[in-house]
Design a protein around this motif. Structure first.
Motif, PDB file in Angstrom:
ATOM      1  N   ASP A  39       0.860  -1.189   0.000  1.00 34.22           N
ATOM      2  CA  ASP A  39       0.000   0.000   0.000  1.00 34.22           C
ATOM      3  C   ASP A  39       0.897   1.241   0.000  1.00 34.22           C
ATOM      4  O   ASP A  39       1.209   1.828   1.028  1.00 34.22           O
ATOM      5  CB  ASP A  39      -0.903  -0.022   1.247  1.00 34.22           C
ATOM      6  CG  ASP A  39      -2.030   0.987   1.129  1.00 34.22           C
ATOM      7  OD1 ASP A  39      -1.919   1.896   0.280  1.00 34.22           O
ATOM      8  OD2 ASP A  39      -3.007   0.856   1.897  1.00 34.22           O
ATOM      9  N   ILE A  40       1.324   1.615  -1.200  1.00 39.62           N
ATOM     10  CA  ILE A  40       2.289   2.708  -1.351  1.00 39.62           C
ATOM     11  C   ILE A  40       1.710   4.019  -0.825  1.00 39.62           C
ATOM     12  O   ILE A  40       2.392   4.814  -0.187  1.00 39.62           O
ATOM     13  CB  ILE A  40       2.697   2.849  -2.833  1.00 39.62           C
ATOM     14  CG1 ILE A  40       3.426   1.590  -3.294  1.00 39.62           C
ATOM     15  CG2 ILE A  40       3.562   4.091  -3.054  1.00 39.62           C
ATOM     16  CD1 ILE A  40       4.749   1.340  -2.622  1.00 39.62           C
ATOM     17  N   TRP A  41       0.419   4.229  -1.137  1.00 39.83           N
ATOM     18  CA  TRP A  41      -0.192   5.502  -0.733  1.00 39.83           C
ATOM     19  C   TRP A  41      -0.157   5.679   0.791  1.00 39.83           C
ATOM     20  O   TRP A  41       0.227   6.727   1.294  1.00 39.83           O
ATOM     21  CB  TRP A  41      -1.620   5.619  -1.258  1.00 39.83           C
ATOM     22  CG  TRP A  41      -2.252   6.885  -0.747  1.00 39.83           C
ATOM     23  CD1 TRP A  41      -3.219   6.978   0.190  1.00 39.83           C
ATOM     24  CD2 TRP A  41      -1.894   8.219  -1.091  1.00 39.83           C
ATOM     25  NE1 TRP A  41      -3.519   8.282   0.459  1.00 39.83           N
ATOM     26  CE2 TRP A  41      -2.706   9.078  -0.324  1.00 39.83           C
ATOM     27  CE3 TRP A  41      -0.964   8.781  -1.983  1.00 39.83           C
ATOM     28  CZ2 TRP A  41      -2.635  10.464  -0.421  1.00 39.83           C
ATOM     29  CZ3 TRP A  41      -0.895  10.161  -2.071  1.00 39.83           C
ATOM     30  CH2 TRP A  41      -1.716  10.993  -1.300  1.00 39.83           C
ATOM     31  N   ARG A  42      -0.527   4.633   1.530  1.00 44.39           N
ATOM     32  CA  ARG A  42      -0.515   4.736   2.996  1.00 44.39           C
ATOM     33  C   ARG A  42       0.917   4.935   3.506  1.00 44.39           C
ATOM     34  O   ARG A  42       1.161   5.694   4.427  1.00 44.39           O
ATOM     35  CB  ARG A  42      -1.123   3.488   3.647  1.00 44.39           C
ATOM     36  CG  ARG A  42      -2.625   3.379   3.472  1.00 44.39           C
ATOM     37  CD  ARG A  42      -3.399   4.369   4.335  1.00 44.39           C
ATOM     38  NE  ARG A  42      -4.807   4.412   3.908  1.00 44.39           N
ATOM     39  CZ  ARG A  42      -5.338   5.394   3.171  1.00 44.39           C
ATOM     40  NH1 ARG A  42      -4.598   6.435   2.807  1.00 44.39           N
ATOM     41  NH2 ARG A  42      -6.595   5.351   2.818  1.00 44.39           N
ATOM     42  N   PHE A  88       3.266   6.390   1.924  1.00 47.45           N
ATOM     43  CA  PHE A  88       3.599   7.784   1.633  1.00 47.45           C
ATOM     44  C   PHE A  88       3.013   8.712   2.703  1.00 47.45           C
ATOM     45  O   PHE A  88       3.677   9.619   3.211  1.00 47.45           O
ATOM     46  CB  PHE A  88       3.063   8.151   0.243  1.00 47.45           C
ATOM     47  CG  PHE A  88       3.228   9.601  -0.107  1.00 47.45           C
ATOM     48  CD1 PHE A  88       4.496  10.183  -0.192  1.00 47.45           C
ATOM     49  CD2 PHE A  88       2.121  10.403  -0.361  1.00 47.45           C
ATOM     50  CE1 PHE A  88       4.646  11.529  -0.527  1.00 47.45           C
ATOM     51  CE2 PHE A  88       2.267  11.750  -0.681  1.00 47.45           C
ATOM     52  CZ  PHE A  88       3.531  12.308  -0.770  1.00 47.45           C
ATOM     53  N   GLU A  89       1.730   8.442   3.042  1.00 51.30           N
ATOM     54  CA  GLU A  89       1.089   9.271   4.071  1.00 51.30           C
ATOM     55  C   GLU A  89       1.843   9.178   5.404  1.00 51.30           C
ATOM     56  O   GLU A  89       1.978  10.159   6.135  1.00 51.30           O
ATOM     57  CB  GLU A  89      -0.366   8.847   4.256  1.00 51.30           C
ATOM     58  CG  GLU A  89      -1.240   9.344   3.125  1.00 51.30           C
ATOM     59  CD  GLU A  89      -2.729   9.195   3.420  1.00 51.30           C
ATOM     60  OE1 GLU A  89      -3.479  10.123   3.098  1.00 51.30           O
ATOM     61  OE2 GLU A  89      -3.108   8.146   3.972  1.00 51.30           O
ATOM     62  N   LYS A 139       5.183  11.018   5.282  1.00 46.63           N
ATOM     63  CA  LYS A 139       4.938  12.463   5.151  1.00 46.63           C
ATOM     64  C   LYS A 139       4.439  13.062   6.469  1.00 46.63           C
ATOM     65  O   LYS A 139       4.505  14.282   6.675  1.00 46.63           O
ATOM     66  CB  LYS A 139       3.899  12.708   4.051  1.00 46.63           C
ATOM     67  CG  LYS A 139       4.330  13.782   3.081  1.00 46.63           C
ATOM     68  CD  LYS A 139       3.346  13.908   1.936  1.00 46.63           C
ATOM     69  CE  LYS A 139       2.051  14.550   2.372  1.00 46.63           C
ATOM     70  NZ  LYS A 139       1.205  14.933   1.244  1.00 46.63           N
ATOM     71  N   GLN A 154      16.764   0.522  -3.134  1.00 43.16           N
ATOM     72  CA  GLN A 154      16.003   1.424  -3.992  1.00 43.16           C
ATOM     73  C   GLN A 154      15.014   2.183  -3.116  1.00 43.16           C
ATOM     74  O   GLN A 154      14.516   1.644  -2.129  1.00 43.16           O
ATOM     75  CB  GLN A 154      15.207   0.609  -5.019  1.00 43.16           C
ATOM     76  CG  GLN A 154      16.004   0.253  -6.240  1.00 43.16           C
ATOM     77  CD  GLN A 154      15.107  -0.316  -7.321  1.00 43.16           C
ATOM     78  OE1 GLN A 154      14.046  -0.868  -7.018  1.00 43.16           O
ATOM     79  NE2 GLN A 154      15.526  -0.192  -8.563  1.00 43.16           N
ATOM     80  N   VAL A 201       9.538   4.623  -1.162  1.00 47.70           N
ATOM     81  CA  VAL A 201       8.659   5.786  -1.010  1.00 47.70           C
ATOM     82  C   VAL A 201       9.438   6.817  -0.195  1.00 47.70           C
ATOM     83  O   VAL A 201      10.260   6.460   0.652  1.00 47.70           O
ATOM     84  CB  VAL A 201       7.322   5.389  -0.340  1.00 47.70           C
ATOM     85  CG1 VAL A 201       7.511   4.936   1.081  1.00 47.70           C
ATOM     86  CG2 VAL A 201       6.307   6.529  -0.412  1.00 47.70           C
ATOM     87  N   PRO A 205       8.848  13.038  -2.869  1.00 44.37           N
ATOM     88  CA  PRO A 205       8.989  12.228  -4.085  1.00 44.37           C
ATOM     89  C   PRO A 205       9.587  13.004  -5.256  1.00 44.37           C
ATOM     90  O   PRO A 205      10.208  12.421  -6.130  1.00 44.37           O
ATOM     91  CB  PRO A 205       7.562  11.769  -4.379  1.00 44.37           C
ATOM     92  CG  PRO A 205       6.682  12.566  -3.506  1.00 44.37           C
ATOM     93  CD  PRO A 205       7.474  13.146  -2.396  1.00 44.37           C
ATOM     94  N   LYS A 206       9.443  14.337  -5.232  1.00 45.34           N
ATOM     95  CA  LYS A 206      10.000  15.095  -6.359  1.00 45.34           C
ATOM     96  C   LYS A 206      11.517  15.064  -6.315  1.00 45.34           C
ATOM     97  O   LYS A 206      12.173  15.019  -7.345  1.00 45.34           O
ATOM     98  CB  LYS A 206       9.514  16.543  -6.301  1.00 45.34           C
ATOM     99  CG  LYS A 206       8.114  16.696  -6.892  1.00 45.34           C
ATOM    100  CD  LYS A 206       7.630  18.116  -6.831  1.00 45.34           C
ATOM    101  CE  LYS A 206       6.192  18.193  -7.319  1.00 45.34           C
ATOM    102  NZ  LYS A 206       5.546  19.434  -6.948  1.00 45.34           N
ATOM    103  N   MET A 266      10.408   7.613  -6.505  1.00 43.25           N
ATOM    104  CA  MET A 266      10.228   6.183  -6.255  1.00 43.25           C
ATOM    105  C   MET A 266      11.120   5.347  -7.158  1.00 43.25           C
ATOM    106  O   MET A 266      11.333   5.705  -8.315  1.00 43.25           O
ATOM    107  CB  MET A 266       8.786   5.828  -6.604  1.00 43.25           C
ATOM    108  CG  MET A 266       7.887   5.753  -5.440  1.00 43.25           C
ATOM    109  SD  MET A 266       6.448   4.885  -6.020  1.00 43.25           S
ATOM    110  CE  MET A 266       5.222   5.961  -5.503  1.00 43.25           C
ATOM    111  N   LEU A 267      11.610   4.251  -6.618  1.00 41.34           N
ATOM    112  CA  LEU A 267      12.341   3.218  -7.354  1.00 41.34           C
ATOM    113  C   LEU A 267      13.699   3.666  -7.876  1.00 41.34           C
ATOM    114  O   LEU A 267      14.341   2.942  -8.637  1.00 41.34           O
ATOM    115  CB  LEU A 267      11.505   2.666  -8.530  1.00 41.34           C
ATOM    116  CG  LEU A 267      10.144   2.064  -8.138  1.00 41.34           C
ATOM    117  CD1 LEU A 267       9.399   1.604  -9.368  1.00 41.34           C
ATOM    118  CD2 LEU A 267      10.336   0.894  -7.179  1.00 41.34           C
ATOM    119  N   SER A 268      14.161   4.863  -7.456  1.00 40.28           N
ATOM    120  CA  SER A 268      15.506   5.249  -7.884  1.00 40.28           C
ATOM    121  C   SER A 268      16.508   4.720  -6.858  1.00 40.28           C
ATOM    122  O   SER A 268      16.208   4.688  -5.665  1.00 40.28           O
ATOM    123  CB  SER A 268      15.631   6.756  -8.028  1.00 40.28           C
ATOM    124  OG  SER A 268      14.816   7.397  -7.089  1.00 40.28           O
TER     125      SER A 268
END
Lengths: 484, 285
Positions: free
Chosen positions: A68-71, A73-74, A77, A102, A105, A109-110, A114-116
């Motif tokens: 659950d990437i969104w959670r 991220f929340e 943050k 890698q 999240v 993110p800017k 992600m994934l860098s």
């Protein structure tokens, strides 16, 4: 330079030492405070970072399990919630790394997409991550970078899912430290601003008596200062002892000076006395011859008027010379008659009309035995001279007071008049012959008095204060001669 | 002691609030439970309380709004009967249109239609079409969302891309609002969102929405409707429908609609869902 400093007056040296001590103390306390504040800041940051990291890692585990990437991220943050982007906190970013390092999240993110791979952004962190794999919580502080990383593994059922990284900037960590340094320095400056003037005042105040004392002592060989020329130091410390010693020294120096002056004066008067006596004797012999010759010449007769007139002139002149010489020749020892109370009373009767004539009040105190073994003529002359002097010196409507007292084997004659005082210069030559301070005086009265007193082994003292001059004559009475 | 007091206070509070507001509201009547998904109205706060108070007063029967995370939860509960009505997405309505009855259709910008917006970061001008998103990160709202999932996948399939491998990474946000935030924050390169939500948020949160831009938009689709389950009585159905439709006729209802950025609720018109049904027939799910 250093020697120059040590040569400085205590007036500057004490406050300067004090200031140096205050500055050193204030700065060392400030340094300790600054060091402590840095430690506290560092500990607080690390503690809060560990707590925050642990909480985030716990919450992240289920979201990562369910992709659950969104959670996720929340959650990462959340620490930045309600904080403006240019926040002053030290936490820069929070990100989650996969096992392959890698970025899964990140809170930014800017900046950290992600994934860098993480070595793209923090190569030092990437290198160190391999070494800290199994630890619970690790702090990585790469020496080459201005970042600080708190690394926490995200674990679910003993399996590491990912790695949570809290990224702090050293720079913004230093900012509150520098703020505390500045505020400490400001407080330090204010403390100095208060303490230094107090210290300066105190130091000068402490040094002042010492400086005054040193100044006065410096002047001593050439000039003897008076006792009241410096403020008295009232305390019983070492400085107080020094002041006491100084006063004692001044006293003895003054005494010595007075003694020296007295000796010089009496020696001078003795020399003058001997000189005048020998001159008088030398004059007296030819004088007697000349007077006898004149007398013989007059008795022969057959002299014209003009010659008689000249002879009279010569005789009167020679008689005047004889009177003067007689006045200079003071002889007390040849007088036989002892002083009786009547002598003193006679003087009183002689004085009264003179005092009345000059409009002076007269106070008399006589307390003597019927007879005393001192030459009556000398005492009478002393009394007459002193009282005469007093009457001439007293102001109109002034006061004359004299006393003749026998006390403790001493005859004490005290003559006081209210009149202008005698100057120091006058005092210096007071008892010398032909020194007069009155109009019409021949200047022999006090000289004769002095000689008479001296011959009786007594002493004469003069005190001159405002509107009062006092002569005191003290004559020792030999009791054996009294019995005789 | 404290518990008793608390219960007592709660009762007094209920009396104070309900009696004057609901008038003759029958507290024994079971409430009408209306379901809502976070997908459209994410964190509406007091809006739902005010709306339920309004409906309770108008219907003279307690009305309760129930928030669920996904549409599947809503459709399940609606079929079971624990919810009597629900505001669902176009896709769940179409797939369950045999068991759901259209209650009302919201009217937005004077039309009962909406679109799917493909949005990207306002700073990124390289994305001109969905085909430019290959290898990028994409945010879906949820798998039953018509505008947030079905439409973008439909576009990709139309261009002969495999939606499952086209993007480098996809994730669900469970709400259109969060999809917009994901793009605005840079977490996702792009997302597909409900035009109603995007435009409402543009009014309420311009600082978020202005960091995104619309790349393309879908054609017109029927607006996500409010549907009733089969277990709702005819009388309740009509009363609820009338009350909702009449909302724009009184100031209180109008103000609630204004807060939802809607013009009104309209009588259902099945025809408006034809385009969506046609599209779904072309994409076997």
């Amino acid at each position: 330079m250093i020697i120059n400093f040590f040569n400085l007056s205590f007036k500057y040296k004490i406050p300067l030492w004090g200031s140096l001590l205050i500055i050193l103390t204030t700065f060392s306390i400030s340094l300790v405070l600054i060091y402590r504040s840095y430690n506290i800041l560092e500990n607080t940051l690390l503690n809060s970072a560990q707590n925050l990291g642990f909480t985030i890692a716990q919450t992240l585990a289920p979201t990562l399990l369910h992709d659950d990437i969104w959670r996720a991220f929340e959650i990462v943050k959340a620490p930045f919630h309600n904080i403006p982007s240019n926040h002053s906190g030290a936490l820069e970013s929070v990100f989650v790394l996969s096992i392959e390092h890698q970025i899964l999240v990140s809170s930014q993110p800017k900046k950290l997409p992600m994934l860098s791979p993480v070595n793209q952004f923090f190569p030092e962190l990437d290198k160190k991550l391999n070494q800290v794999h199994n630890q619970i919580i690790t702090i990585i502080e790469p020496s080459s970078s201005k970042q600080l990383f708190v690394v926490i593994p995200v674990i679910d059922n003993n399996k590491q899912l990912a790695t949570l990284v809290l990224n702090y900037s050293q720079e913004s960590l230093n900012k509150p430290f520098f703020q505390s340094v500045i505020s400490t320095l400001i407080i330090c400056f204010i403390v100095l601003l208060i303490l230094l003037p107090i210290n300066w005042y105190w130091g000068q105040h402490m040094a002042l008596p010492l400086v005054q004392l040193a100044k006065k002592m410096d002047s001593i060989p050439s000039f003897l200062p008076k006792k009241d020329e410096i403020d008295h130091y009232n305390y019983d410390d070492e400085l107080g002892h020094l002041f006491d010693a100084y006063y004692r020294m001044l006293d003895s120096l003054h005494e010595k000076e007075l003694l020296e002056q007295g000796i010089i004066k009496s020696e001078r008067l003795a020399v003058v006395g001997r000189l005048t006596a020998s001159i008088a004797h030398e004059i007296n012999n030819p004088l007697a011859g000349m007077l006898t010759a004149l007398d013989t010449l007059k008795q022969r007769g057959n002299l014209d008027d003009r010659t008689l007139h000249t002879l009279g002139l010569l005789e009167r002149g020679l008689l005047q010379v004889r009177d003067t010489v007689a006045a200079l020749l003071v002889e007390a020892r040849h007088q036989k008659r002892n002083l009786s109370k009547q002598d003193v009373d006679d003087i009183k009767n002689l004085i009264k009309p003179m005092a009345n004539k000059a409009n002076l009040r007269l106070e008399i105190n006589i307390n003597v035995p019927p007879t005393l073994p001192v030459p009556a003529g000398s005492i009478r002359q002393i009394l007459m001279n002193l009282i005469n002097n007093a009457i001439q010196s007293a102001n109109t409507n002034g006061l004359i007071s004299y006393s003749v007292i026998f006390d403790n084997n001493h005859l004490i004659i005290d003559v006081i008049n209210s009149g202008s005082c005698i100057s120091a210069e006058q005092m210096h030559h007071l008892f010398e012959p032909f020194v007069s301070y009155h109009e019409g005086g021949h200047g022999l009265g006090l000289w004769v008095t002095y000689q008479l007193v001296n011959q009786m082994e007594g002493k004469i003292e003069v005190e001159s204060s405002d509107n009062q001059v006092r002569f005191t004559v003290t004559i020792p009475i030999n009791s054996s001669s009294n019995e005789r | 002691m404290f518990l008793y007091l608390k219960r007592y206070v709660r009762w007094i509070a209920l009396l104070i609030f309900l009696v004057p507001v609901t008038g003759l509201a029958d507290t024994n009547t079971p409430p009408i439970r209306i379901g809502l998904a976070a997908v459209v109205l994410d964190r509406p706060g007091v809006l739902l309380d005010d709306w339920s108070d309004y409906l309770t007063k108008e219907l003279n029967q307690p009305v309760k709004f129930v928030q669920r995370r996904s549409y599947s939860e809503l459709t399940d509960e609606l079929e079971k009967g624990s919810l009597q009505a629900s505001w669902v997405c176009t896709y769940p309505y179409i797939t369950h249109r045999d068991t759901f009855r259209l209650l009302v259709i919201p009217v937005f910008k004077n039309q009962p239609i909406y679109h799917s917006y493909l949005i990207a970061s306002a700073n990124n001008n390289t994305i001109k079409d969905i085909s430019d998103l290959q290898g990028k990160v994409f945010a879906y709202t949820e798998s039953e969302s018509f505008s947030g999932y079905i439409i973008p996948r439909y576009w990709l399939e139309k261009l002969n891309f495999n939606p499952d491998s086209f993007f480098r990474m996809t994730f669900f946000t469970w709400s259109h609002k969060d999809s917009i935030i994901a793009v605005s924050d840079g977490l996702a390169d792009a997302a597909a969102v409900d035009s109603y939500v995007w435009e409402s948020m543009q009014k309420d949160f311009p600082e978020i929405v202005n960091k995104t831009r619309i790349v393309t938009q879908s054609k017109d689709f029927g607006f996500p409707p409010i549907v009733a389950g089969l277990k709702m009585t005819k009388a309740t159905f009509l009363r609820l429908q009338t009350t909702l439709i009449n909302m724009n006729r009184d100031p209180e209802g109008k103000s609630l609609l204004h807060r939802m950025h809607l013009d009104r609720f309209d009588m259902p018109d099945y025809k408006i869902y034809k385009t969506a049904i046609k599209l779904l027939e072309k994409t076997p799910q």
